[in-house]
Design a protein around this motif. Structure first.
Motif, PDB file in Angstrom:
ATOM      1  N   ASN A   5       0.825  -1.215   0.000  1.00  0.00           N
ATOM      2  CA  ASN A   5       0.000   0.000   0.000  1.00  0.00           C
ATOM      3  C   ASN A   5       0.856   1.262   0.000  1.00  0.00           C
ATOM      4  O   ASN A   5       0.548   2.228  -0.690  1.00  0.00           O
ATOM      5  CB  ASN A   5      -0.929   0.016   1.216  1.00  0.00           C
ATOM      6  N   THR A   9       0.683   3.951  -2.866  1.00  0.00           N
ATOM      7  CA  THR A   9       0.293   5.324  -2.544  1.00  0.00           C
ATOM      8  C   THR A   9       1.337   6.304  -3.065  1.00  0.00           C
ATOM      9  O   THR A   9       0.994   7.332  -3.673  1.00  0.00           O
ATOM     10  CB  THR A   9       0.112   5.488  -1.024  1.00  0.00           C
ATOM     11  N   GLN A 111      -6.941   3.181  -4.518  1.00  0.00           N
ATOM     12  CA  GLN A 111      -6.138   4.402  -4.632  1.00  0.00           C
ATOM     13  C   GLN A 111      -6.941   5.515  -5.321  1.00  0.00           C
ATOM     14  O   GLN A 111      -6.880   6.678  -4.921  1.00  0.00           O
ATOM     15  CB  GLN A 111      -4.863   4.117  -5.454  1.00  0.00           C
ATOM     16  N   LEU A 114      -9.532   7.319  -3.140  1.00  0.00           N
ATOM     17  CA  LEU A 114      -9.032   8.391  -2.272  1.00  0.00           C
ATOM     18  C   LEU A 114      -9.015   9.733  -3.002  1.00  0.00           C
ATOM     19  O   LEU A 114      -8.907  10.781  -2.386  1.00  0.00           O
ATOM     20  CB  LEU A 114      -7.616   8.067  -1.792  1.00  0.00           C
ATOM     21  N   ARG A 181      -1.898  19.735   4.292  1.00  0.00           N
ATOM     22  CA  ARG A 181      -2.006  18.343   4.750  1.00  0.00           C
ATOM     23  C   ARG A 181      -1.470  18.314   6.175  1.00  0.00           C
ATOM     24  O   ARG A 181      -0.263  18.271   6.406  1.00  0.00           O
ATOM     25  CB  ARG A 181      -1.192  17.442   3.823  1.00  0.00           C
ATOM     26  N   LYS A 195      -2.743  11.002  12.715  1.00  0.00           N
ATOM     27  CA  LYS A 195      -3.730  10.860  11.641  1.00  0.00           C
ATOM     28  C   LYS A 195      -3.608  12.095  10.771  1.00  0.00           C
ATOM     29  O   LYS A 195      -3.507  13.212  11.289  1.00  0.00           O
ATOM     30  CB  LYS A 195      -5.143  10.783  12.250  1.00  0.00           C
ATOM     31  N   ARG A 205      -5.433  14.059  -2.596  1.00  0.00           N
ATOM     32  CA  ARG A 205      -6.094  12.845  -2.123  1.00  0.00           C
ATOM     33  C   ARG A 205      -6.300  12.956  -0.622  1.00  0.00           C
ATOM     34  O   ARG A 205      -5.578  13.676   0.060  1.00  0.00           O
ATOM     35  CB  ARG A 205      -5.271  11.598  -2.448  1.00  0.00           C
ATOM     36  N   SER A 207      -7.396  10.711   3.120  1.00  0.00           N
ATOM     37  CA  SER A 207      -7.393   9.384   3.740  1.00  0.00           C
ATOM     38  C   SER A 207      -8.479   9.411   4.808  1.00  0.00           C
ATOM     39  O   SER A 207      -8.229   9.851   5.934  1.00  0.00           O
ATOM     40  CB  SER A 207      -6.017   9.113   4.361  1.00  0.00           C
ATOM     41  N   ARG A 210      -7.590   5.855   9.023  1.00  0.00           N
ATOM     42  CA  ARG A 210      -6.384   5.081   9.295  1.00  0.00           C
ATOM     43  C   ARG A 210      -6.885   3.774   9.889  1.00  0.00           C
ATOM     44  O   ARG A 210      -7.442   3.753  10.993  1.00  0.00           O
ATOM     45  CB  ARG A 210      -5.471   5.818  10.276  1.00  0.00           C
ATOM     46  N   TYR A 221      -8.750   1.664   2.523  1.00  0.00           N
ATOM     47  CA  TYR A 221      -8.124   2.920   2.990  1.00  0.00           C
ATOM     48  C   TYR A 221      -6.611   2.704   3.101  1.00  0.00           C
ATOM     49  O   TYR A 221      -6.058   2.545   4.196  1.00  0.00           O
ATOM     50  CB  TYR A 221      -8.714   3.329   4.342  1.00  0.00           C
ATOM     51  N   ALA A 223      -3.946   4.616   2.439  1.00  0.00           N
ATOM     52  CA  ALA A 223      -2.954   5.696   2.442  1.00  0.00           C
ATOM     53  C   ALA A 223      -2.144   5.787   3.731  1.00  0.00           C
ATOM     54  O   ALA A 223      -1.028   6.275   3.718  1.00  0.00           O
ATOM     55  CB  ALA A 223      -3.645   7.026   2.182  1.00  0.00           C
ATOM     56  N   GLU A 224      -2.704   5.333   4.844  1.00  0.00           N
ATOM     57  CA  GLU A 224      -1.969   5.491   6.103  1.00  0.00           C
ATOM     58  C   GLU A 224      -1.661   4.131   6.721  1.00  0.00           C
ATOM     59  O   GLU A 224      -2.389   3.156   6.498  1.00  0.00           O
ATOM     60  CB  GLU A 224      -2.795   6.341   7.081  1.00  0.00           C
TER      61      GLU A 224
END
Lengths: 276, 779, 62
Positions: A5, A9, A111, A114, A181, A195, A205, A207, A210, A221, A223-224
């Protein structure tokens, strides 16, 4: 899963650094096209093209006999049965490429989700942050404190509102005052987790979650970094608004992504010499 | 809302697919949705409802209204003649059309049908500004011809004959003459203009206000109040809102009553058990997502809440998300709760005799020790501290459940604001009237159709109902005066943003902007000026002594923004600030029907005195209904009329004479200043059919009692007004003129609202039609 | 049309009140009263009761 992932990402972040310069409909169309082409290549090399060719010939022959002998019931019935059989065989020959493509396709779709399903919150647009905990944790596990960076306001500040009823969770209202961000830090005693929270940059994008140990959450999910199965946290979620568009907005993007990738694949199949 | 209005909108979406292209082409050709266009002449009219000339002048002279003074110094200031009766819908309709009420057909907030369909009461009251009518659009007619008026679809009836709102203000609004002459116009929140009628030709933008209902089709809006306090003192009978009892179990707010209480029959696993008694739940099975089960331990002490994952109506099995924190045994007591609900209007599409209300669920969790709660509503979580107001929360009211029906009957989009009054010791949550969402307007409160969304995109969501200050919540004692003012401040903020939007998008032509805060706040706070007012305590008299002034200053700030904008962008603009009427205290109310009875003109009906329409029709020669009206029970007009037409005038003269003689036994003052006979003060096509035969012009300090509006009786002929609504303007017209302030010298001796339409038309070089009754106040 | 039985004395009382209230017949009065009471208990569509409620919500009356 986590490593894969992270790589995906990073890859998609790079791709969107370029695609994000253009309009969203264009990036969705280009990505659908790329996925359509990759699907063609996978079909080209992972399927029995010779056998598919034979099945297509069968189909053509039987369609012809349906046309020529439409008054002869026996011939018509036989041709129809053969057509059904050819259809089943065609599906059988498509199983290997579909199997090869399934997992990458889901990961790519996650992906893309998101970027097309949700949008970042706008500056001063309120939303919420929810830490969902395992149902068997003691009450003291609810004492999470949120530290917000410059440009983000939380209400209540510090300790969140605790839900200790049909589930265990801690909730804050969040309002982004500056675009960016941001990284939110949550602390409970010595434990500290983070987070991300995206404000005001429409092309970015997001997220929304988490994830914890749930495999489905980890896929959807990506991204994290997820929490391990030993963590008391099941997930940390931010509610992002759905993107509003009948083409590249929430839910619709999936439909058009599928339609476009199939249409583009069908249009380009002679170029790649693929039989479908 | 009549849900058929919404189904009409949805049906229109699906049915008009074929016609959409044609309509699109037509709309482009006719220009009904054109962007704002520039125009060399600019006229800006700001309408401040209920601004009183005396106070305005005093505050200007004290330097507290610098922008009003600035505008006065550029031109003129003076009283503006209002209408008979001085009620806002009547007055603004005269402003819009340039006609007296006999020409535009609005005579009161409330009209009556003198001969409604039977069986039913002999007369029937209705809101005068707009009504709901059946609608058969051309593109639906072929479907109706083939399929009938509605299609049965499982548990639902999909209506093909639908409904729409119809504006009951008649006559031609002046902006129609403007747009026909190519002058762009923007009309923001004018009262008695709902539903907005689209204009063609050039750019026309409109948002409506007074008369625009909330989701429950209520013009004043219906709030909801949830309280776990069983002793809460709530005046539910006044209308405009409802209270719902709730309870808190383990920190979760649940309805007072469980949907099902039973004992567990069989425990299948830690999260599955069989619970009999389902017949009580099955009709509501669709609403079950988010229900909770509460189980007591064997001893009955302690309760544990768990969310339900699924319900199997065949095996009666409940599956929980997570197990209870104690072992569940057969015979344990389990209660199943549906979530708390917000209620909309009756869902008439349900194929059942009793139509259930539209519902949207919400849940609240109270923090174990902080004064805060988390409220889940509309798919979002809102964290609120005690005393905090939320932003607008979008919510959807499902019309239908199941696999296919929701596609044909999609949910109604709406929104509300929340106010968490307290969480401990009792949970108290106020929910504003459910407003239509400007992003997805389900009724026609704007022109063009997408204008409300364009505004919301720029300034965020805003109150779409008319009269948004929630006076009913204060009148029913749900909100305190301070809480009401907090809510009014929220409305005020939205108004300021809307004015900025209006100015930013104004490129010449006409701009009208309405400000209603000065009226509703005056109704509730002007009374402090009367040292004897029976509805106001000494403490309130001191605390709220300057509240009305505060809103006048807000109005001044808005005027200042407009003047600054005009100085920079349209230095030649004609700028006019007006109000539709002034204000007076309302400390004594005349129960007009009691008075008519005492003087032998009427007799009470067989019901309790406070019941609406409680008239003995066989023996009453006249009855009072609405805020200023008295009607003769006329044979041939009223369904139970007893007065012969030839006796009518003598009766009117007799009532007039005796009303003017009436003296309040408590104060020794005359109650009535003037009585207007409709035949003499009105002209036009609606006098005979709609006008009350007499309009009562009360003296200062008096008004019709609360009971008079719906033809009820009170305890005595004259009564103290102890209601928080302690001031009014529905009295003799000459006692409550409005104001006019403008940057041009006034030439008219007695300018009036009726002059505004011709004045505006003249500024654009348009000769007013001869049907308009007023004259240009600048020439 | 369904018929219901009521006590003679009650009918006389209904007749008297219906006359006073200006209704054309006791039947019409009974229909109106029952509908009105039913609206309070179980409203159906937009009832007279609901119309009154909405008008009360205007603020100017109660």
């Amino acid at each position: 899963m986590g490593v894969l992932n992270s790589i995906l990402t990073a890859l998609f972040d790079t791709v969107y650094a370029v695609l994000g310069l253009g309009p969203r409909w264009l990036s969705l169309t280009i990505l659908s096209g790329v996925v359509g082409v990759i699907a063609l290549i996978v079909v080209r090399f992972c399927s029995n093209q010779a056998a598919i060719g034979r099945v297509k010939d069968d189909i053509k022959a039987n369609m012809l006999s349906l046309k020529l002998f439409k008054d002869e019931l026996r011939v018509v019935l036989k041709a129809q049965a053969r057509l059904v059989w050819a259809g089943l065989r065609m599906q059988y020959y498509m199983v290997p490429p579909l199997l090869v493509m399934f997992i990458p396709f889901v990961l790519v779709a996650a992906q893309m989700g998101l970027r097309y399903q949700w949008r970042p919150v706008e500056t001063n647009e309120p939303t919420d942050l929810t830490v969902l905990l395992r149902p068997d944790v003691p009450d003291s596990a609810l004492n999470w404190v949120l530290e917000t960076p410059d440009g983000v306001e939380a209400s209540p500040s510090g300790r969140g509102v605790r839900i200790n009823a049909d589930r265990k969770a801690v909730v804050w209202n969040l309002t982004g005052r500056k675009p960016g961000r941001h990284v939110l830090t949550l602390q409970n005693g010595t434990e500290s987790v983070t987070k991300e929270f995206v404000v005001g940059r429409d092309q970015d994008r997001v997220s929304p979650m988490r994830p914890g140990p749930s495999l489905l959450d980890r896929i959807l999910y990506p991204a994290e970094r997820p929490f391990g199965s030993d963590s008391i946290i099941q997930s940390i979620a931010v509610t992002y608004p759905p993107r509003d568009s009948w083409f590249h907005g929430a839910d619709w993007w999936v439909f058009w992504f599928l339609v476009l990738s199939i249409v583009i694949a069908l249009l380009l199949k002679p170029v790649f010499g693929v039989k479908l | 809302m009549n849900v058929r209005v919404w189904t009409f909108r949805c049906g229109r979406l699906s049915l008009r697919c074929g016609a959409a292209l044609l309509l699109g082409v037509l709309s482009v050709l006719t220009g009904c949705d054109r962007p704002p266009q520039a125009h060399k002449t600019s006229v800006i009219v700001l309408g401040f409802d209920g601004m009183e000339p005396g106070l305005t002048e005093k505050m200007m002279n004290e330097g507290r209204l610098p922008n009003f003074a600035r505008l006065r110094d550029m031109g003129s200031f003076g009283p503006l003649q209002t209408v008979i009766p001085p009620q806002s819908p009547v007055a603004w309709a005269t402003f819009a059309t340039g006609l007296n009420p006999g020409g535009h057909g609005l005579f009161d907030f409330i009209h009556r049908d003198p001969s409604p369909p039977q069986p039913g009461p002999p007369i029937s009251p209705y809101s005068a500004m707009a009504r709901t009518v059946e609608d058969r659009p051309w593109y639906a007619k072929p479907f109706i011809a083939v399929l009938g008026e509605e299609i049965e679809w499982g548990d639902y009836n999909i209506p093909l004959v639908s409904a729409r709102h119809e504006l009951l203000r008649h006559g031609t609004p002046f902006w129609q003459y403007l747009t026909e002459a190519g002058v762009p116009a923007a009309v923001y929140r004018l009262p008695a203009n709902f539903p907005s009628v689209h204009m063609q030709g050039v750019s026309f933008r409109a948002l409506t206000d007074m008369g625009t209902p909330d989701l429950s089709d209520s013009v004043g809006g219906n709030f909801s109040f949830y309280s776990s306090d069983k002793d809460f003192n709530f005046r539910q009978e006044i209308g405009g809102g409802k209270a719902y009892p709730v309870q808190i179990i383990n920190g979760m707010v649940l309805p007072e009553r469980a949907a099902l209480t039973g004992t567990v029959k069989t425990v299948l696993s830690a999260t599955e058990f069989i619970l009999p008694g389902w017949h009580a739940l099955e009709p509501r099975i669709d609403g079950f997502a988010g229900c909770v089960a509460v189980a007591s331990r064997g001893s009955g002490r302690g309760e544990c809440i768990r969310a339900i994952r699924s319900l199997d109506p065949v095996t009666r099995t409940i599956t929980l998300e997570t197990p209870f924190d104690f072992e569940l045994k057969p015979e344990a007591l389990v209660k199943v709760f549906t979530p708390c609900k917000l209620y909309g209007p009756a869902n008439t599409t349900v194929n059942a005799k009793e139509k259930p209300a539209l519902e949207a669920s919400w849940t609240a969790y109270v923090d174990p020790d902080q004064p805060a709660a988390c409220i889940e509503i509309g798919g979002r979580r809102v964290v609120m501290r005690e005393g905090e107001w939320s932003e607008w929360q979008p919510i959807e009211f499902p019309m239908a459940y199941g696999l296919t029906a929701p596609a044909l009957l999609p949910p109604v989009p709406a929104m509300c604001r929340l106010y968490l009054r307290c969480v401990r010791p009792n949970f108290e949550l106020y929910v504003s009237p459910i407003n239509f969402d400007p992003f997805e307007p389900a009724i026609t409160f704007c022109s063009p159709d997408n204008f409300s969304a364009e505004v919301a995109g720029a300034i965020g969501r805003y109150y779409t109902q008319g009269m948004p200050e929630n006076f009913n919540a204060l009148k029913s004692l749900v909100l305190t005066r301070d809480e009401f003012l907090q809510q009014a401040d929220i409305v005020e903020e939205e108004r300021e943003k809307l004015l900025d939007f209006a100015l930013d998008h104004f490129q010449g032509g006409l701009l009208f902007f309405y400000y209603g805060g000065t009226d509703l706040v005056s109704h509730l706070f002007w009374g402090v000026r009367d040292p004897e007012h029976p509805g106001i305590t000494d403490e309130e008299r001191v605390k709220y002594a300057e509240t009305v002034e505060h809103y006048y200053i807000d109005a001044d700030v808005m005027l200042g923004r407009t003047l600054d904008w005009a100085a920079e962008n349209a230095p030649d603009a004609v700028i006019v600030a007006i109000s539709d009427h002034g204000f007076e205290t309302f400390s004594r109310g005349l129960n007009v029907n009691n008075w008519l009875q005492e003087h032998g003109f009427a007799k009470m009906g067989p019901f309790r005195p406070s019941e609406p329409l409680n008239i003995n029709w066989a023996e009453s020669r006249a009855y009072a209904m609405g805020i200023n009206g008295i009607y003769v029970n006329l044979a041939g007009r009223e369904s139970r009329g007893i007065v012969k037409p030839e006796d009518k005038q003598a009766l009117l003269d007799e009532i007039t004479r005796e009303l003017l003689d009436e003296v309040d036994p408590k104060t020794g003052r005359h109650i009535v200043d003037t009585v207007y006979q409709s035949d003499r003060v009105y002209s036009g096509p609606y006098v005979k059919t709609l006008a009350p035969d007499l309009q009562v012009g009360y003296a200062r300090g008096y008004r019709a009692s609360w009971a008079t509006g719906l033809a009820s009786f009170g305890d005595s002929v004259v009564e103290d007004n102890t209601n928080p609504w302690g001031a009014d303007h529905c009295i003799a017209t000459h006692l409550v003129p409005g104001i006019i302030v403008c940057n041009r010298p006034l030439t008219a001796q007695k300018p009036g609202l009726i002059d505004m339409a011709p004045t505006i038309l003249r500024r654009f070089g348009i000769t007013p039609p001869t049907t308009l009754e007023g004259r240009d106040v600048f020439e | 049309m369904a018929k219901i039985k009521i006590d003679d004395a009650l009918y006389d009382r209904v007749k008297r009140v219906a006359d006073t209230a200006g209704y054309a017949s006791p039947e019409e009065f009974i229909t109106y009263v029952i509908e009105r009471e039913l609206d309070k208990i179980a409203p159906d569509n937009v009832s007279d009761q609901e119309v009154m409620e909405r008008l009360r919500g205007l603020g100017y009356i109660e």
